[in-house]
Motif scaffolding. Structure first.
Motif, PDB file in Angstrom:
ATOM      1  N   PRO A  10      37.541  39.506  39.451  1.00  0.00           N
ATOM      2  CA  PRO A  10      36.100  39.676  39.649  1.00  0.00           C
ATOM      3  C   PRO A  10      35.689  39.194  41.035  1.00  0.00           C
ATOM      4  O   PRO A  10      35.830  38.018  41.359  1.00  0.00           O
ATOM      5  CB  PRO A  10      35.499  38.802  38.542  1.00  0.00           C
ATOM      6  N   ALA A  11      35.207  40.091  41.864  1.00  0.00           N
ATOM      7  CA  ALA A  11      34.847  39.735  43.235  1.00  0.00           C
ATOM      8  C   ALA A  11      33.458  40.249  43.592  1.00  0.00           C
ATOM      9  O   ALA A  11      33.191  40.612  44.735  1.00  0.00           O
ATOM     10  CB  ALA A  11      35.878  40.293  44.208  1.00  0.00           C
ATOM     11  N   ALA A  12      32.567  40.283  42.605  1.00  0.00           N
ATOM     12  CA  ALA A  12      31.226  40.834  42.839  1.00  0.00           C
ATOM     13  C   ALA A  12      30.178  39.756  43.066  1.00  0.00           C
ATOM     14  O   ALA A  12      29.032  40.059  43.384  1.00  0.00           O
ATOM     15  CB  ALA A  12      30.809  41.709  41.650  1.00  0.00           C
ATOM     16  N   ALA A  61      52.720  42.300  37.251  1.00  0.00           N
ATOM     17  CA  ALA A  61      51.598  43.242  37.193  1.00  0.00           C
ATOM     18  C   ALA A  61      51.909  44.483  38.017  1.00  0.00           C
ATOM     19  O   ALA A  61      52.414  44.387  39.139  1.00  0.00           O
ATOM     20  CB  ALA A  61      50.321  42.586  37.704  1.00  0.00           C
ATOM     21  N   GLN A  62      51.608  45.665  37.453  1.00  0.00           N
ATOM     22  CA  GLN A  62      51.883  46.921  38.163  1.00  0.00           C
ATOM     23  C   GLN A  62      50.719  47.371  39.047  1.00  0.00           C
ATOM     24  O   GLN A  62      50.899  48.116  39.995  1.00  0.00           O
ATOM     25  CB  GLN A  62      52.210  48.033  37.156  1.00  0.00           C
ATOM     26  N   LYS A  63      49.514  46.906  38.711  1.00  0.00           N
ATOM     27  CA  LYS A  63      48.352  47.305  39.500  1.00  0.00           C
ATOM     28  C   LYS A  63      47.218  46.321  39.291  1.00  0.00           C
ATOM     29  O   LYS A  63      47.255  45.478  38.381  1.00  0.00           O
ATOM     30  CB  LYS A  63      47.907  48.726  39.143  1.00  0.00           C
ATOM     31  N   PHE A  64      46.196  46.438  40.147  1.00  0.00           N
ATOM     32  CA  PHE A  64      45.052  45.534  40.123  1.00  0.00           C
ATOM     33  C   PHE A  64      43.750  46.315  40.104  1.00  0.00           C
ATOM     34  O   PHE A  64      43.671  47.426  40.661  1.00  0.00           O
ATOM     35  CB  PHE A  64      45.038  44.647  41.381  1.00  0.00           C
ATOM     36  N   LEU A  65      42.758  45.677  39.521  1.00  0.00           N
ATOM     37  CA  LEU A  65      41.394  46.177  39.615  1.00  0.00           C
ATOM     38  C   LEU A  65      40.521  45.052  40.146  1.00  0.00           C
ATOM     39  O   LEU A  65      40.416  43.990  39.528  1.00  0.00           O
ATOM     40  CB  LEU A  65      40.873  46.639  38.251  1.00  0.00           C
ATOM     41  N   PHE A  66      39.939  45.274  41.314  1.00  0.00           N
ATOM     42  CA  PHE A  66      38.938  44.355  41.862  1.00  0.00           C
ATOM     43  C   PHE A  66      37.555  44.873  41.457  1.00  0.00           C
ATOM     44  O   PHE A  66      37.245  46.055  41.675  1.00  0.00           O
ATOM     45  CB  PHE A  66      39.005  44.322  43.389  1.00  0.00           C
ATOM     46  N   ILE A  67      36.749  44.009  40.895  1.00  0.00           N
ATOM     47  CA  ILE A  67      35.367  44.369  40.571  1.00  0.00           C
ATOM     48  C   ILE A  67      34.501  43.857  41.720  1.00  0.00           C
ATOM     49  O   ILE A  67      34.459  42.652  41.993  1.00  0.00           O
ATOM     50  CB  ILE A  67      34.940  43.765  39.229  1.00  0.00           C
ATOM     51  N   VAL A  68      33.836  44.758  42.427  1.00  0.00           N
ATOM     52  CA  VAL A  68      33.124  44.403  43.657  1.00  0.00           C
ATOM     53  C   VAL A  68      31.654  44.810  43.576  1.00  0.00           C
ATOM     54  O   VAL A  68      31.254  45.610  42.734  1.00  0.00           O
ATOM     55  CB  VAL A  68      33.777  45.061  44.891  1.00  0.00           C
ATOM     56  N   LEU A 117      45.877  40.259  33.053  1.00  0.00           N
ATOM     57  CA  LEU A 117      46.007  38.951  33.683  1.00  0.00           C
ATOM     58  C   LEU A 117      44.742  38.728  34.504  1.00  0.00           C
ATOM     59  O   LEU A 117      44.374  39.580  35.326  1.00  0.00           O
ATOM     60  CB  LEU A 117      47.246  38.895  34.572  1.00  0.00           C
ATOM     61  N   PHE A 118      44.099  37.594  34.298  1.00  0.00           N
ATOM     62  CA  PHE A 118      42.761  37.375  34.857  1.00  0.00           C
ATOM     63  C   PHE A 118      42.669  36.019  35.548  1.00  0.00           C
ATOM     64  O   PHE A 118      43.086  34.993  35.007  1.00  0.00           O
ATOM     65  CB  PHE A 118      41.725  37.434  33.729  1.00  0.00           C
ATOM     66  N   GLY A 119      42.116  36.041  36.774  1.00  0.00           N
ATOM     67  CA  GLY A 119      41.888  34.801  37.499  1.00  0.00           C
ATOM     68  C   GLY A 119      40.739  34.965  38.472  1.00  0.00           C
ATOM     69  O   GLY A 119      40.249  36.074  38.703  1.00  0.00           O
ATOM     70  N   MET A 120      40.324  33.838  39.052  1.00  0.00           N
ATOM     71  CA  MET A 120      39.182  33.841  39.961  1.00  0.00           C
ATOM     72  C   MET A 120      39.656  33.879  41.417  1.00  0.00           C
ATOM     73  O   MET A 120      40.543  33.106  41.814  1.00  0.00           O
ATOM     74  CB  MET A 120      38.335  32.590  39.731  1.00  0.00           C
ATOM     75  N   PRO A 121      39.056  34.754  42.247  1.00  0.00           N
ATOM     76  CA  PRO A 121      39.553  34.953  43.609  1.00  0.00           C
ATOM     77  C   PRO A 121      39.131  33.898  44.615  1.00  0.00           C
ATOM     78  O   PRO A 121      39.524  33.975  45.781  1.00  0.00           O
ATOM     79  CB  PRO A 121      38.963  36.319  43.984  1.00  0.00           C
ATOM     80  N   ASP A 122      38.337  32.913  44.192  1.00  0.00           N
ATOM     81  CA  ASP A 122      37.959  31.834  45.104  1.00  0.00           C
ATOM     82  C   ASP A 122      38.666  30.541  44.709  1.00  0.00           C
ATOM     83  O   ASP A 122      38.182  29.448  44.966  1.00  0.00           O
ATOM     84  CB  ASP A 122      36.439  31.635  45.144  1.00  0.00           C
ATOM     85  N   THR A 123      39.840  30.693  44.079  1.00  0.00           N
ATOM     86  CA  THR A 123      40.609  29.530  43.648  1.00  0.00           C
ATOM     87  C   THR A 123      42.073  29.676  44.071  1.00  0.00           C
ATOM     88  O   THR A 123      42.563  30.782  44.300  1.00  0.00           O
ATOM     89  CB  THR A 123      40.579  29.368  42.119  1.00  0.00           C
ATOM     90  N   ILE A 124      42.736  28.541  44.147  1.00  0.00           N
ATOM     91  CA  ILE A 124      44.183  28.501  44.293  1.00  0.00           C
ATOM     92  C   ILE A 124      44.723  27.730  43.104  1.00  0.00           C
ATOM     93  O   ILE A 124      44.282  26.605  42.841  1.00  0.00           O
ATOM     94  CB  ILE A 124      44.613  27.822  45.603  1.00  0.00           C
ATOM     95  N   ILE A 125      45.632  28.345  42.357  1.00  0.00           N
ATOM     96  CA  ILE A 125      46.216  27.671  41.212  1.00  0.00           C
ATOM     97  C   ILE A 125      47.705  27.474  41.440  1.00  0.00           C
ATOM     98  O   ILE A 125      48.375  28.343  41.984  1.00  0.00           O
ATOM     99  CB  ILE A 125      45.951  28.437  39.892  1.00  0.00           C
TER     100      ILE A 125
END
Length: 256
Positions: A10-12, A61-68, A117-125
């Motif tokens: 999620p990047a919106a 993961a074979q592909k990604f979806l960014f929600i913008v 697979l779900f994570g937040m794009p403003d984090t480093i884990i």
């Protein structure tokens, strides 16, 4: 037949906690990467969301979806079609900010019967293969949902998680002022059963005046007897650059 594995990012969001900000927070440089330039390898800045992409890729993961949103054109420009990262990246436009679950729900038809697979794009884990461990446990336990858990001393900022002796999640509590709980959830893996539950939950609560968080749907999954498990990364790290204090910690860690 191998099941499809998709990363949803999620990047919106507007990044209001850091405003005014010079770029989408997903593209803020934190640390460095080796980058091929004119036939030679050079050290170039690495954006924070790339840590998440690489972690998810390690899980297969074979592909990604960014929600913008309309302000995230630079995110699409940076990642492109994903070929630079040896994957496939697509983009889904969220017209109006209506919360994390609604953003994820936009991907329902696109995701189909894939494992998410779900994570937040403003984090480093950390560790760097969190999602690999998460997915392995998820499959071994045949869970509907599996949460990646991290210890925190700041429970009022996160979704806190109660687990039983078997590591199954019994409840999530969003940003409690006080709690004895040790773990917050920082990433997740789920099956189509939970993708469907997100959709049905939002439809049933579309007139709700209360802001819906993903933890509400985790709790509903538990109440409906879906298998909600967890993997605790006691020695792991969850670094969120959502505030200036956390951003400062991230920059110090990666020596920028």
């Amino acid at each position: 037949m191998q099941k499809s594995i998709i990363g949803i990012i999620p990047a919106a969001g507007k990044g209001s906690r850091l405003a005014p900000f010079p770029c989408p927070k997903e593209l803020f440089p934190v640390g460095y990467q080796n980058y091929a330039v004119d036939g030679s390898i050079q050290r170039r800045p690495k954006v924070i969301s790339q840590y998440l992409v690489e972690n998810i890729l390690k899980a297969g993961a074979q592909k990604f979806l960014f929600i913008v949103s309309e302000s995230k054109g630079d995110v699409m420009k940076y990642y492109g079609d994903g070929s630079r990262f040896k994957t496939s990246i697509s983009y889904l436009f969220q017209e109006s900010p209506s919360g994390m679950p609604s953003a994820i729900n936009l991907a329902k038809d696109w995701a189909g019967d894939a494992t998410i697979l779900f994570g937040m794009p403003d984090t480093i884990i950390e560790p760097h293969d969190v999602f690999k461990h998460l997915l392995q446990q998820h499959n071994e336990k045949a869970n509907d949902v599996t949460l990646g858990l991290f210890p925190t001393s700041l429970p009022s900022k996160f979704g806190m998680v109660e687990i039983n002796k078997d590591g199954n999640v019994t409840e999530t509590i969003d940003k409690p002022a006080e709690t004895s709980l040790k773990y917050m959830w920082g990433c997740a893996c789920w099956e189509p059963s939970f993708t469907e539950l997100i959709n049905s939950f939002l439809n049933q609560n579309k007139n709700s005046k209360k802001a819906i968080v993903l933890g509400d749907i985790f709790n509903t999954a538990i109440n409906q007897k879906l298998k909600v498990g967890s993997v605790a990364f006691d020695d792991g790290k969850y670094i969120d650059i959502g505030t200036s204090e956390e951003l400062d910690l991230a920059l110090k860690k990666f020596h920028l």
